[in-house]
Design a protein around this motif. Sequence first.
Motif, PDB file in Angstrom:
ATOM      1  N   LEU A 187     -57.795  22.096  -0.875  1.00  0.00           N
ATOM      2  CA  LEU A 187     -56.527  22.594  -0.341  1.00  0.00           C
ATOM      3  C   LEU A 187     -55.539  21.435  -0.358  1.00  0.00           C
ATOM      4  N   VAL A 188     -54.449  21.617  -1.072  1.00  0.00           N
ATOM      5  CA  VAL A 188     -53.497  20.531  -1.298  1.00  0.00           C
ATOM      6  C   VAL A 188     -52.076  21.031  -1.067  1.00  0.00           C
ATOM      7  N   LEU A 189     -51.238  20.184  -0.480  1.00  0.00           N
ATOM      8  CA  LEU A 189     -49.814  20.494  -0.363  1.00  0.00           C
ATOM      9  C   LEU A 189     -49.062  19.706  -1.426  1.00  0.00           C
ATOM     10  N   ILE A 190     -48.284  20.421  -2.234  1.00  0.00           N
ATOM     11  CA  ILE A 190     -47.510  19.784  -3.297  1.00  0.00           C
ATOM     12  C   ILE A 190     -46.072  20.286  -3.271  1.00  0.00           C
ATOM     13  N   ARG A 191     -45.177  19.456  -3.774  1.00  0.00           N
ATOM     14  CA  ARG A 191     -43.812  19.885  -4.058  1.00  0.00           C
ATOM     15  C   ARG A 191     -43.713  20.056  -5.573  1.00  0.00           C
ATOM     16  N   THR A 192     -43.233  21.193  -6.026  1.00  0.00           N
ATOM     17  CA  THR A 192     -43.087  21.398  -7.468  1.00  0.00           C
ATOM     18  C   THR A 192     -41.652  21.802  -7.798  1.00  0.00           C
ATOM     19  N   ALA A 193     -41.259  21.473  -9.022  1.00  0.00           N
ATOM     20  CA  ALA A 193     -39.941  21.867  -9.524  1.00  0.00           C
ATOM     21  C   ALA A 193     -40.054  22.089 -11.026  1.00  0.00           C
ATOM     22  N   THR A 194     -39.337  23.076 -11.534  1.00  0.00           N
ATOM     23  CA  THR A 194     -39.320  23.327 -12.968  1.00  0.00           C
ATOM     24  C   THR A 194     -38.250  22.453 -13.596  1.00  0.00           C
ATOM     25  N   ILE A 195     -38.708  21.488 -14.388  1.00  0.00           N
ATOM     26  CA  ILE A 195     -37.819  20.546 -15.066  1.00  0.00           C
ATOM     27  C   ILE A 195     -37.828  20.893 -16.551  1.00  0.00           C
ATOM     28  N   GLY A 196     -36.757  21.493 -17.018  1.00  0.00           N
ATOM     29  CA  GLY A 196     -36.731  21.963 -18.390  1.00  0.00           C
ATOM     30  C   GLY A 196     -37.692  23.121 -18.571  1.00  0.00           C
ATOM     31  N   PHE A 197     -38.674  22.939 -19.453  1.00  0.00           N
ATOM     32  CA  PHE A 197     -39.665  23.975 -19.717  1.00  0.00           C
ATOM     33  C   PHE A 197     -40.956  23.743 -18.942  1.00  0.00           C
TER      34      PHE A 197
ATOM     35  N   ASP B 170     -40.571  23.859 -36.340  1.00  0.00           N
ATOM     36  CA  ASP B 170     -39.235  23.347 -36.045  1.00  0.00           C
ATOM     37  C   ASP B 170     -38.805  23.726 -34.631  1.00  0.00           C
ATOM     38  N   LEU B 171     -39.121  24.959 -34.224  1.00  0.00           N
ATOM     39  CA  LEU B 171     -38.774  25.392 -32.878  1.00  0.00           C
ATOM     40  C   LEU B 171     -39.486  24.535 -31.831  1.00  0.00           C
ATOM     41  N   GLN B 172     -40.747  24.233 -32.075  1.00  0.00           N
ATOM     42  CA  GLN B 172     -41.503  23.391 -31.149  1.00  0.00           C
ATOM     43  C   GLN B 172     -40.897  21.991 -31.080  1.00  0.00           C
ATOM     44  N   LYS B 173     -40.439  21.502 -32.209  1.00  0.00           N
ATOM     45  CA  LYS B 173     -39.823  20.174 -32.249  1.00  0.00           C
ATOM     46  C   LYS B 173     -38.530  20.164 -31.432  1.00  0.00           C
ATOM     47  N   ILE B 174     -37.730  21.219 -31.594  1.00  0.00           N
ATOM     48  CA  ILE B 174     -36.484  21.323 -30.833  1.00  0.00           C
ATOM     49  C   ILE B 174     -36.773  21.404 -29.343  1.00  0.00           C
ATOM     50  N   LYS B 175     -37.777  22.198 -28.992  1.00  0.00           N
ATOM     51  CA  LYS B 175     -38.160  22.342 -27.585  1.00  0.00           C
ATOM     52  C   LYS B 175     -38.611  21.005 -27.009  1.00  0.00           C
ATOM     53  N   ALA B 176     -39.397  20.251 -27.782  1.00  0.00           N
ATOM     54  CA  ALA B 176     -39.874  18.943 -27.324  1.00  0.00           C
ATOM     55  C   ALA B 176     -38.710  17.972 -27.150  1.00  0.00           C
ATOM     56  N   GLN B 177     -37.736  18.039 -28.054  1.00  0.00           N
ATOM     57  CA  GLN B 177     -36.571  17.157 -27.951  1.00  0.00           C
ATOM     58  C   GLN B 177     -35.746  17.484 -26.709  1.00  0.00           C
ATOM     59  N   LYS B 178     -35.574  18.789 -26.442  1.00  0.00           N
ATOM     60  CA  LYS B 178     -34.833  19.204 -25.252  1.00  0.00           C
ATOM     61  C   LYS B 178     -35.563  18.772 -23.977  1.00  0.00           C
ATOM     62  N   GLN B 179     -36.910  18.902 -24.005  1.00  0.00           N
ATOM     63  CA  GLN B 179     -37.690  18.512 -22.836  1.00  0.00           C
ATOM     64  C   GLN B 179     -37.581  17.010 -22.591  1.00  0.00           C
ATOM     65  N   LYS B 180     -37.630  16.227 -23.650  1.00  0.00           N
ATOM     66  CA  LYS B 180     -37.502  14.772 -23.495  1.00  0.00           C
ATOM     67  C   LYS B 180     -36.138  14.410 -22.911  1.00  0.00           C
ATOM     68  N   LYS B 181     -35.099  15.096 -23.384  1.00  0.00           N
ATOM     69  CA  LYS B 181     -33.751  14.810 -22.880  1.00  0.00           C
ATOM     70  C   LYS B 181     -33.656  15.117 -21.389  1.00  0.00           C
ATOM     71  N   ILE B 182     -34.177  16.273 -20.959  1.00  0.00           N
ATOM     72  CA  ILE B 182     -34.076  16.640 -19.545  1.00  0.00           C
ATOM     73  C   ILE B 182     -34.977  15.748 -18.700  1.00  0.00           C
ATOM     74  N   ASN B 183     -36.112  15.312 -19.260  1.00  0.00           N
ATOM     75  CA  ASN B 183     -36.978  14.375 -18.538  1.00  0.00           C
ATOM     76  C   ASN B 183     -36.254  13.061 -18.288  1.00  0.00           C
ATOM     77  N   ASP B 184     -35.532  12.579 -19.278  1.00  0.00           N
ATOM     78  CA  ASP B 184     -34.789  11.320 -19.143  1.00  0.00           C
ATOM     79  C   ASP B 184     -33.684  11.458 -18.094  1.00  0.00           C
ATOM     80  N   ILE B 185     -32.988  12.598 -18.111  1.00  0.00           N
ATOM     81  CA  ILE B 185     -31.927  12.830 -17.127  1.00  0.00           C
ATOM     82  C   ILE B 185     -32.519  12.900 -15.728  1.00  0.00           C
TER      83      ILE B 185
END
Length: 222
Positions: free
Chosen positions: A160-170, A11-26
Amino acid sequence: MNGRRAEFLIDLQKIKAQKQKKINDIFADLYEWMFIYLQTETNLREKVRAKQLFRHKLDLNKEEVLDNDLQVHLEHWLLLDYVTVAGSRLFDIFVRTKQEKMSKEMLELSGILMLMHFEPVKVIGVEKEVVTYDTLFGDNTDLFQASPFLFSVDVRPEQLVLIRTATIGFERKIIGPSIVIDPSFESEVAGIFKDVHDQGYHVWRRYFKEYGIDMLKYRKKT
C-alpha cells in the motif's frame, strides 16, 4: 503498401517521442524553478511555521533531526499542499507571481500540478521502474502505469503506497517522494481511507490534499 504503412507508423512514434522529450524538458525546467522559488523567495516565518506544523503532524519533537527522506517530503508538502497564514498554497502563489514569464506549456503543466494530491494505491508490479498499480478500492480491472520523475520508487507488489501522479505529455509520472505504508499498519490505514472514500470524491480529494502527508507516521522505514 505494408512497408509504407510501417514506415508511417514509425514516423508517428518518432514524432511522439520528440514531443514527449520536449515536454519533459519543459517540466524539468518548471520543477527546478519552483523549488528555487521555495528556497529563495518564500517568507522565512512561513517556512518556520510550516516546519513546526510538519513536526506536529508526524508527532516529532522539536529536537529530532529530519532524515533526508523526511526533508524531501517536507519540501514537497510545503510547496504543493501546505496552506499559508493567508490561506493560499505556495505553489499557487508561485504561479500567480511568475505566470507572465511562463510559456503556455508551463502554465498548462502548472495547472496539472495544482490538482495533484497524494493517492493511496495497491502495487501490482514493477518492471524497469514502471510501476503498475490499481487504486486502493479498485478491482484490478483497470490498472494504471506510472514511472518516477527524479525520485526512484522502491516498492513491491501488494504494498500500500501513497503517490502523487501527473500526466506529463503522453506519460503518467510519479511526482516527488512516495509513502510506503508499513505492513503492520496497512489494515488500520486502509480503514481510515475507507471511511473517507465513502464520503465521496470531493471529501476524498480534500482529505489527501490536507492530510495525506500525515500518513508518514505509518511509513515503512528502511
